[in-house]
Design an enzyme around this catalytic site. Sequence first.
Site, PDB file in Angstrom:
ATOM      1  N   CYS A  41       0.816  -1.224   0.000  1.00 16.87           N
ATOM      2  CA  CYS A  41       0.000   0.000   0.000  1.00 16.87           C
ATOM      3  C   CYS A  41       0.854   1.280   0.000  1.00 16.87           C
ATOM      4  O   CYS A  41       1.456   1.599  -1.015  1.00 16.87           O
ATOM      5  CB  CYS A  41      -0.967  -0.041   1.175  1.00 16.87           C
ATOM      6  SG  CYS A  41      -2.438   0.943   0.894  1.00 16.87           S
ATOM      7  N   HIS A  49      -3.441  -5.621   2.676  1.00 22.65           N
ATOM      8  CA  HIS A  49      -3.095  -5.769   4.082  1.00 22.65           C
ATOM      9  C   HIS A  49      -3.653  -7.113   4.551  1.00 22.65           C
ATOM     10  O   HIS A  49      -4.192  -7.882   3.771  1.00 22.65           O
ATOM     11  CB  HIS A  49      -3.741  -4.640   4.902  1.00 22.65           C
ATOM     12  CG  HIS A  49      -3.279  -3.276   4.540  1.00 22.65           C
ATOM     13  ND1 HIS A  49      -2.057  -2.774   4.905  1.00 22.65           N
ATOM     14  CD2 HIS A  49      -3.883  -2.297   3.814  1.00 22.65           C
ATOM     15  CE1 HIS A  49      -1.928  -1.534   4.451  1.00 22.65           C
ATOM     16  NE2 HIS A  49      -3.020  -1.218   3.781  1.00 22.65           N
ATOM     17  N   ARG A  83     -12.698   6.046  -0.968  1.00 22.52           N
ATOM     18  CA  ARG A  83     -11.660   5.127  -0.477  1.00 22.52           C
ATOM     19  C   ARG A  83     -12.044   3.713  -0.898  1.00 22.52           C
ATOM     20  O   ARG A  83     -13.231   3.348  -0.919  1.00 22.52           O
ATOM     21  CB  ARG A  83     -11.556   5.169   1.055  1.00 22.52           C
ATOM     22  CG  ARG A  83     -10.827   6.342   1.613  1.00 22.52           C
ATOM     23  CD  ARG A  83     -10.437   6.129   3.093  1.00 22.52           C
ATOM     24  NE  ARG A  83      -9.271   5.263   3.232  1.00 22.52           N
ATOM     25  CZ  ARG A  83      -8.015   5.704   3.133  1.00 22.52           C
ATOM     26  NH1 ARG A  83      -7.777   6.968   2.860  1.00 22.52           N
ATOM     27  NH2 ARG A  83      -6.996   4.876   3.290  1.00 22.52           N
TER      28      ARG A  83
HETATM   29  N1  GLN Z   1      -2.099   6.855   2.337  1.00 15.77           N
HETATM   30  C1  GLN Z   1      -2.233   5.944   1.209  1.00 15.77           C
HETATM   31  C2  GLN Z   1      -3.672   5.917   0.656  1.00 15.77           C
HETATM   32  O1  GLN Z   1      -4.585   6.349   1.337  1.00 15.77           O
HETATM   33  C3  GLN Z   1      -1.818   4.540   1.617  1.00 15.77           C
HETATM   34  C4  GLN Z   1      -2.774   3.914   2.632  1.00 15.77           C
HETATM   35  C5  GLN Z   1      -2.274   2.581   3.196  1.00 15.77           C
HETATM   36  O2  GLN Z   1      -1.067   2.319   3.292  1.00 15.77           O
HETATM   37  N2  GLN Z   1      -3.232   1.701   3.629  1.00 15.77           N
HETATM   38  O3  GLN Z   1      -3.878   5.438  -0.450  1.00 15.77           O
END
Ligand code: GLN
Length: 244
Positions: free
Chosen positions: A92, A191, A126
């Site tokens: 990520c 993740h 998101r």
């Molecule tokens: N900040 C980055 C995003 O929002 C990565 C997020 C993360 O590592 N889960 O895409």
Amino acid sequence: MLTVCHLYPDLLNLYGDRGNVIAFLQRCRWRNIPVQLLEVNLGETVDFNQVDFLFLGGGSDREQNLISDDLGQRKVFLHQAIEDGLIILAICGGYQLLGQYYRTLENEVIPGLGLLDYYTVASTKRFIGNVAIELNLDNQILKVTGFENHAGKTHLGNIEPLGNLLSGYGNNGKDGTEGARYKNVFCSYLHGPLLPKNSVFTDHLIKLALCRRNMNKELISLNDEFEKDAHKLMLSRLKLSGGD
Ligand code: GLN
């Protein structure tokens, strides 16, 4: 002795991504493969020639900003290490920063290392949820599960995806790709943490590391019943069946 390097463990460690390091270490130790951990924080030096598995975890925009300059100072060494076949797993936020840039929702550009050909742009939607992808490891088709939570939408250039989406959003919710892969660099939005949930993938990375050091890469089997049951349960929840 294999050396595992966790880069920025205090900053890039979102959603328990440290579990990827623990899984790699433990699956070596259960096999009596000598392995050590090197945690490298902001401003601390590391010789990537001495590293066998490098891990970069996820992070919020704030943490990514905090480490960007420090990571940029390691560009030349990381580039050499990548071309020399260093095994890297980047999840990520860590994934995003190996590419050209990550543009945040506030239209701020966090520069990436530009070592891998992709860029990332955040959007108001998101991507959150469970994910399953299909990838090819040593000509073995593998199903891998995890979960994602990112604003960034990644667009690949001249680079292969890590895998193809079976369920979830992946790189950008549009092109059906997830992650990226170049030589022994494996990048993903998954993740979970990813490796504890997908033991076959973990063992593949261990074999790559052993092979690169001309060490015996035959791994004794471990009792993975628990991991396999969890894996099958997640696939069934996603209405997917079969296969590792
Ligand atoms: N900040 C980055 C995003 O929002 C990565 C997020 C993360 O590592 N889960 O895409």
